[in-house]
Each structure stands twice: as C-alpha cells, then as structure tokens.
Design a protein around this motif. Sequence first.
Motif, PDB file in Angstrom:
ATOM      1  N   UNK A  43       1.117  -3.212  -0.130  1.00 51.69           N
ATOM      2  CA  UNK A  43       1.001  -1.863   0.417  1.00 51.69           C
ATOM      3  C   UNK A  43       2.257  -1.021   0.266  1.00 51.69           C
ATOM      4  N   UNK A  44       3.382  -1.664  -0.001  1.00 53.18           N
ATOM      5  CA  UNK A  44       4.634  -0.930  -0.020  1.00 53.18           C
ATOM      6  C   UNK A  44       5.236  -0.756   1.358  1.00 53.18           C
ATOM      7  N   UNK A  45       4.578  -1.295   2.387  1.00 49.29           N
ATOM      8  CA  UNK A  45       5.119  -1.219   3.740  1.00 49.29           C
ATOM      9  C   UNK A  45       6.325  -2.124   3.893  1.00 49.29           C
ATOM     10  N   UNK A  46       6.956  -2.049   5.041  1.00 47.58           N
ATOM     11  CA  UNK A  46       8.186  -2.813   5.259  1.00 47.58           C
ATOM     12  C   UNK A  46       7.987  -3.895   6.308  1.00 47.58           C
ATOM     13  N   UNK A  47       8.675  -5.012   6.103  1.00 46.67           N
ATOM     14  CA  UNK A  47       8.631  -6.135   7.038  1.00 46.67           C
ATOM     15  C   UNK A  47       9.935  -6.904   6.922  1.00 46.67           C
ATOM     16  N   UNK A  59      10.537  -9.153   0.539  1.00 47.91           N
ATOM     17  CA  UNK A  59      10.493  -8.585  -0.812  1.00 47.91           C
ATOM     18  C   UNK A  59       9.043  -8.414  -1.284  1.00 47.91           C
ATOM     19  N   UNK A  60       8.866  -8.099  -2.562  1.00 44.09           N
ATOM     20  CA  UNK A  60       7.510  -7.933  -3.112  1.00 44.09           C
ATOM     21  C   UNK A  60       6.706  -9.227  -2.965  1.00 44.09           C
ATOM     22  N   UNK A  61       7.317 -10.335  -3.347  1.00 46.96           N
ATOM     23  CA  UNK A  61       6.670 -11.651  -3.212  1.00 46.96           C
ATOM     24  C   UNK A  61       7.692 -12.617  -2.609  1.00 46.96           C
ATOM     25  N   UNK A  73       9.093 -11.970  13.570  1.00 43.75           N
ATOM     26  CA  UNK A  73       8.592 -11.083  12.525  1.00 43.75           C
ATOM     27  C   UNK A  73       8.621  -9.645  13.012  1.00 43.75           C
ATOM     28  N   UNK A  74       9.143  -8.746  12.169  1.00 40.23           N
ATOM     29  CA  UNK A  74       9.117  -7.308  12.420  1.00 40.23           C
ATOM     30  C   UNK A  74       8.379  -6.650  11.267  1.00 40.23           C
ATOM     31  N   UNK A  75       7.351  -5.858  11.570  1.00 34.16           N
ATOM     32  CA  UNK A  75       6.514  -5.252  10.534  1.00 34.16           C
ATOM     33  C   UNK A  75       6.199  -3.809  10.903  1.00 34.16           C
ATOM     34  N   UNK A  76       6.257  -2.908   9.908  1.00 35.08           N
ATOM     35  CA  UNK A  76       5.910  -1.510  10.124  1.00 35.08           C
ATOM     36  C   UNK A  76       4.399  -1.320  10.090  1.00 35.08           C
TER      37      UNK A  76
END
Length: 272
Positions: A43-47, A59-61, A73-76
């Motif tokens: 999604x391009x979101x941040x975590x 990162x991407x993967x 865990x921190x996720x937007x």
Amino acid sequence: MQISPSVSLAPYIKSYTVVTIDNDLRDEVFYPSGYIDLIINISGGTAATTINGKRKDTPDIELLGHLTLPTRLTVAQGTSVLIARIYPYAGTLFFSDPLSEFTNCATDMYDVAKSEIRDLYDCIMQAGGLHAKINVLEAYFLQQLKKNETRLKKAVMVQALSQHFFMNHQTLDLHALAQGSGLSERYIQKLYLKNIGISPSAFAAVIRFNKSLPMVLNTSESLIAIAYNCGYYDQAHFIKEFKKFTGITPSASRHSLIKNDMDLQQAVNIGF
C-alpha cells in the motif's frame, strides 16, 4: 482476508493473509507466533517494528523471524500488507541464510538479495489484483524450493520432531526426544538452530505460549488453570514466560484486549 497456498506449497506455506489497518496503531504488543512471516507492503503505508527496544521501519519486503523477545508494532492507518506465513520447519527451503540469523529480527530482504528481491517486489506491485500478486509470490517460492531441494530431507526431519511439541505442549524432554528419534541431542540442537532459528527448548516454549494465548485473550479462565492446561510448572512459571515473550503480564494482555477490542488484536497478531 486469508488465502490458502497452492497444493505444491501447502506443506510449507500455512497461508497468505492481507491485512489493512483501519486505525493508527502505536506500540501494540505483537505476540510470537511460532511461524516465520514474509511481509510485503502493498500500500505504500508506513509501519515499524520494535524488538527488544530497537525500532526499525518496515521496508518493502521484510522477513520476520522467530520471536522470543518483547515486540511491538506501530502502523499508520490505511497500511495494507500481504503476509506469507511459513511453517517453522520450512524457512530453510526458501532462504539461503541459516534461520538463526533472522531470529528476533525484522530483516529487510533487500539486504539479503537486493536484485532478486527488488525484481520480486516490482512484479508483485505490477500484478493486477490480489490473486495475481499471490501468483507472483508463489512462483518465487517454487523457484526457491527447487533451488534448495537438497535441504528437504532435513526439513522433513525437523517437521517430524516438531510434532512432539504440537501434540503435547509439555516441557521439552530433549533426552527422550533423542532416544525416540535415534538422533543425538547435539544433532537435534544443531538441526533446530539452522532450520528453525531457535533451540528445541525455545521452540517448545513458543508453542506452549501459543496454546495459552487464546485462553488468556478469549476466556475468563484463571491463570492457574491456564498454566496447568498448557504444561507450565505453575502460575509463576507461566507469567514469567508470558512476560519474557511480550513484555507484559497475562493480566495486562487481557486489559489490552478489553481496551482495543478483538478486531484490533487479530489485525496485529495474524492467525493466533
């Protein structure tokens, strides 16, 4: 959304799961699963993952190895990830490095095989729908499986040994396991460190913990009863191991569930 793997990969991949985070999460406890997770940000979101106090942006993967330390865990909001959950004995069939190198780490796969993983990520992101993305990922897994097929015999051996843990969830008796399998204790230790990434006793502790987790989160059973049912020596042993993995007590985990609701906990802990 959870999707089963193809017949060829079903012995090695438990599932593919897509999770979209509806609300910002901050420092949510992430429970050890006993599996290895390949996590793809679609999604391009941040975590970010914080393991043993060390924060790392997703990162991407990334490959999330076995966890035996407190993890958060921190996720937007709006972030979507595709997660391939790999059976604990099968990681060595897909990744060349010893699995112990990924333990308690969220590893950027570009650091492992940059060109190969960059091509994989580009193909996944260019694929149209979810099933098309999974087909790309499955083609990669099958390619890796063929490349590492000489490791299959030892992976099957570890799988057979691990059935002991899944069946009884009791404290590990390595001597009895060695006698029953005809292998030496030292060889079993080496098998687990290389093919799973943690020792047999650590793996048994994670399996026991995961048996206790639904009882903590979904029932009002006493901690004494849970400890007894899951093979801990006593309540104190249970609380100590739970806190070792999560950084919080079972009671605090129950309070967190009440505060955050079941949907959030299931989003943070895929498949518990």
